[in-house]
Scaffold this motif. Structure first.
Motif, PDB file in Angstrom:
ATOM      1  N   UNK A 104       4.090   1.852   2.372  1.00 25.16           N
ATOM      2  CA  UNK A 104       5.337   2.639   2.060  1.00 25.16           C
ATOM      3  C   UNK A 104       4.488   4.256   2.034  1.00 25.16           C
ATOM      4  N   UNK A 105       5.277   5.056   2.793  1.00 29.60           N
ATOM      5  CA  UNK A 105       4.998   6.469   3.065  1.00 29.60           C
ATOM      6  C   UNK A 105       6.095   7.206   2.271  1.00 29.60           C
ATOM      7  N   UNK A 106       5.877   8.165   1.533  1.00 31.02           N
ATOM      8  CA  UNK A 106       6.697   8.801   0.675  1.00 31.02           C
ATOM      9  C   UNK A 106       6.327  10.346   1.058  1.00 31.02           C
ATOM     10  N   UNK A 107       7.620  10.994   1.431  1.00 29.07           N
ATOM     11  CA  UNK A 107       7.773  12.260   1.915  1.00 29.07           C
ATOM     12  C   UNK A 107       8.400  13.231   1.013  1.00 29.07           C
ATOM     13  N   UNK A 108       8.187  14.310   0.945  1.00 29.83           N
ATOM     14  CA  UNK A 108       8.962  15.310   0.233  1.00 29.83           C
ATOM     15  C   UNK A 108       8.809  16.704   0.844  1.00 29.83           C
ATOM     16  N   UNK A 109       9.704  17.575   0.680  1.00 33.38           N
ATOM     17  CA  UNK A 109       9.883  18.798   1.091  1.00 33.38           C
ATOM     18  C   UNK A 109       8.501  19.558   0.907  1.00 33.38           C
ATOM     19  N   UNK A 110       7.843  19.989   1.966  1.00 32.48           N
ATOM     20  CA  UNK A 110       6.418  20.398   1.611  1.00 32.48           C
ATOM     21  C   UNK A 110       6.336  21.576   0.651  1.00 32.48           C
ATOM     22  N   UNK A 111       7.177  22.519   0.730  1.00 31.70           N
ATOM     23  CA  UNK A 111       7.176  23.564  -0.161  1.00 31.70           C
ATOM     24  C   UNK A 111       7.635  23.103  -1.564  1.00 31.70           C
ATOM     25  N   UNK A 112       8.308  22.233  -1.944  1.00 34.12           N
ATOM     26  CA  UNK A 112       8.458  21.611  -3.334  1.00 34.12           C
ATOM     27  C   UNK A 112       7.082  21.022  -3.634  1.00 34.12           C
ATOM     28  N   UNK A 113       6.434  20.183  -2.627  1.00 33.03           N
ATOM     29  CA  UNK A 113       5.405  19.400  -3.194  1.00 33.03           C
ATOM     30  C   UNK A 113       4.214  20.599  -3.424  1.00 33.03           C
ATOM     31  N   UNK A 114       4.174  21.373  -2.563  1.00 33.63           N
ATOM     32  CA  UNK A 114       3.062  22.656  -2.629  1.00 33.63           C
ATOM     33  C   UNK A 114       3.130  23.204  -4.200  1.00 33.63           C
ATOM     34  N   UNK A 115       4.340  23.674  -4.608  1.00 29.96           N
ATOM     35  CA  UNK A 115       4.691  24.099  -5.709  1.00 29.96           C
ATOM     36  C   UNK A 115       4.063  23.486  -6.925  1.00 29.96           C
ATOM     37  N   UNK A 154       0.864  -1.119  -0.123  1.00 33.39           N
ATOM     38  CA  UNK A 154      -0.163   0.059  -0.044  1.00 33.39           C
ATOM     39  C   UNK A 154       0.821   1.212  -0.064  1.00 33.39           C
ATOM     40  N   UNK A 155       0.817   2.071  -0.958  1.00 35.88           N
ATOM     41  CA  UNK A 155       1.479   3.321  -1.323  1.00 35.88           C
ATOM     42  C   UNK A 155       0.634   4.445  -0.519  1.00 35.88           C
ATOM     43  N   UNK A 156       0.889   4.916   0.503  1.00 31.44           N
ATOM     44  CA  UNK A 156       0.324   5.948   1.215  1.00 31.44           C
ATOM     45  C   UNK A 156       0.987   7.566   1.143  1.00 31.44           C
ATOM     46  N   UNK A 157       0.875   8.299   0.342  1.00 31.09           N
ATOM     47  CA  UNK A 157       1.351   9.581  -0.092  1.00 31.09           C
ATOM     48  C   UNK A 157       0.367  10.734  -0.009  1.00 31.09           C
ATOM     49  N   UNK A 158       0.766  11.853   0.171  1.00 36.63           N
ATOM     50  CA  UNK A 158       0.104  13.067  -0.228  1.00 36.63           C
ATOM     51  C   UNK A 158       0.273  13.438  -1.670  1.00 36.63           C
ATOM     52  N   UNK A 159      -0.746  14.088  -2.168  1.00 34.59           N
ATOM     53  CA  UNK A 159      -0.576  14.520  -3.494  1.00 34.59           C
ATOM     54  C   UNK A 159       0.858  15.430  -4.031  1.00 34.59           C
ATOM     55  N   UNK A 160       1.358  14.873  -4.986  1.00 35.35           N
ATOM     56  CA  UNK A 160       2.569  15.369  -5.339  1.00 35.35           C
ATOM     57  C   UNK A 160       3.885  15.168  -4.221  1.00 35.35           C
ATOM     58  N   UNK A 161       3.822  13.941  -3.950  1.00 32.52           N
ATOM     59  CA  UNK A 161       4.910  13.655  -2.965  1.00 32.52           C
ATOM     60  C   UNK A 161       5.525  12.545  -3.555  1.00 32.52           C
ATOM     61  N   UNK A 163      -1.199  22.565   4.261  1.00 33.43           N
ATOM     62  CA  UNK A 163       0.126  22.502   5.145  1.00 33.43           C
ATOM     63  C   UNK A 163      -0.477  21.682   6.530  1.00 33.43           C
ATOM     64  N   UNK A 164      -1.243  22.074   6.984  1.00 30.16           N
ATOM     65  CA  UNK A 164      -1.632  21.072   8.368  1.00 30.16           C
ATOM     66  C   UNK A 164      -1.955  19.716   7.738  1.00 30.16           C
ATOM     67  N   UNK A 165      -2.505  19.375   6.709  1.00 31.89           N
ATOM     68  CA  UNK A 165      -2.761  18.181   6.249  1.00 31.89           C
ATOM     69  C   UNK A 165      -1.671  17.395   6.075  1.00 31.89           C
ATOM     70  N   UNK A 166      -0.734  17.894   5.306  1.00 32.26           N
ATOM     71  CA  UNK A 166       0.607  17.333   5.038  1.00 32.26           C
ATOM     72  C   UNK A 166       1.289  16.816   6.275  1.00 32.26           C
TER      73      UNK A 166
END
Length: 294
Positions: free
Chosen positions: A105-116, A27-34, A170-173
């Motif tokens: 698997x949870x994938x993280x990304x720098x939040x600002x990069x993901x937001x852009x 199961x791949x659990x990520x926020x959008x654009x991460x 941001x709070x959700x991420x």
């Protein structure tokens, strides 16, 4: 106690309550654009051990929570799969049942990069097509001209939305990643950082393969790693982009840049300091050190 229900115009996490998980499911659990699609591709390459995948990535690895695709059809497609399954969700781990014999698997990304990246994806979505598929009108907030990237990003860093109602803000991420970080010692959970995929794709693919218990013939690694590069995925956007219902203006545009670290430069020093202060109030310091590193 039931997992929290994440419900939106296109998602319902309670679909997971009815889904029969198999031992070994990924199961791949990520926020959008991460890095969702990237991780799906890596899993596909490891499972099939060839760049010649059996079908469109979105069909092989469906987004289980996506209400636009009928639940019975999604479940039937997954039930028919005889290979090791790998399934996409944008739901945080507190919204899905955790099965001890499945892998998460949870994938993280720098939040600002993901937001852009999220901002640019917003311009690529055909809102009228989404409204057609969901039966809901285009929200007023998504009508009319958009703010420029800088102003939108500043607003994103200042957002006070409920993390469970607006998980891409941001709070959700931070809630999604903080929950995963707190579980990181669990044997069936793996944290992956987008920046590590960008810096050492082969090393990360080997790490993921080892954690999944997948053996890969040494001679196959070069072609598998090449197939997982940003350039190769972009060249196959029609088969890889997560757009089975035609909501993107351009599938090629989904793969915009794939880089990290430049988003912070869009903010003034004062705005960046304010972002870091807000992030520090939402997540533990060791997570933020890991998340914000180059």
């Amino acid at each position: 106690m039931l997992p929290h229900r994440y419900l939106s115009e296109m998602e319902d996490s309670h679909r997971w309550l009815d889904f029969p998980v198999r031992d070994g499911d990924i199961v791949i659990s990520t926020r959008s654009k991460h890095g969702t699609t990237w991780t799906q591709m890596i899993c596909a390459l490891l499972v099939f051990q060839t760049p010649d995948l059996p079908g469109h990535l979105s069909e092989t690895s469906p987004w289980l929570d996506w209400t636009i695709a009928p639940k019975d059809e999604v479940f039937a497609r997954l039930e028919a799969q005889e290979h090791r399954r790998f399934i996409k969700t944008h739901t945080p781990l507190d919204g899905i049942p955790i099965h001890p014999q499945a892998r998460y698997i949870v994938v993280a990304r720098h939040p600002l990069d993901a937001a852009v990246s999220l901002y640019h994806q917003g311009a690529n979505i055909i809102r009228e097509r989404v409204a057609e598929l969901t039966g809901e009108p285009v929200p007023e907030a998504k009508q009319g001209p958009r703010p420029d990237l800088h102003d939108w990003l500043v607003g994103w860093t200042r957002s006070g939305n409920d993390p469970r109602e607006h998980p891409d803000m941001l709070p959700g991420v931070m809630a999604h990643l903080s929950d995963a970080w707190a579980r990181r010692a669990e044997p069936n959970l793996l944290l992956v950082h987008y920046a590590d995929l960008a810096a050492d794709l082969e090393g990360e693919m080997r790490r993921i393969a080892a954690w999944l218990g997948i053996e890969v013939d040494e001679a196959r690694w070069p072609e598998l790693v090449k197939a997982a590069t940003f350039a190769e995925m972009k060249s196959k956007a029609e088969q890889v982009a997560p757009d089975p219902m035609g909501v993107f203006r351009s599938r090629d545009a989904f793969f915009r840049r794939g880089t990290s670290g430049s988003a912070a430069e869009l903010l003034t020093p004062e705005e960046l300091a304010a972002y870091r202060e807000r992030a520090a109030a939402m997540a533990p310091a060791d997570l933020l050190d890991w998340l914000h590193r180059p």
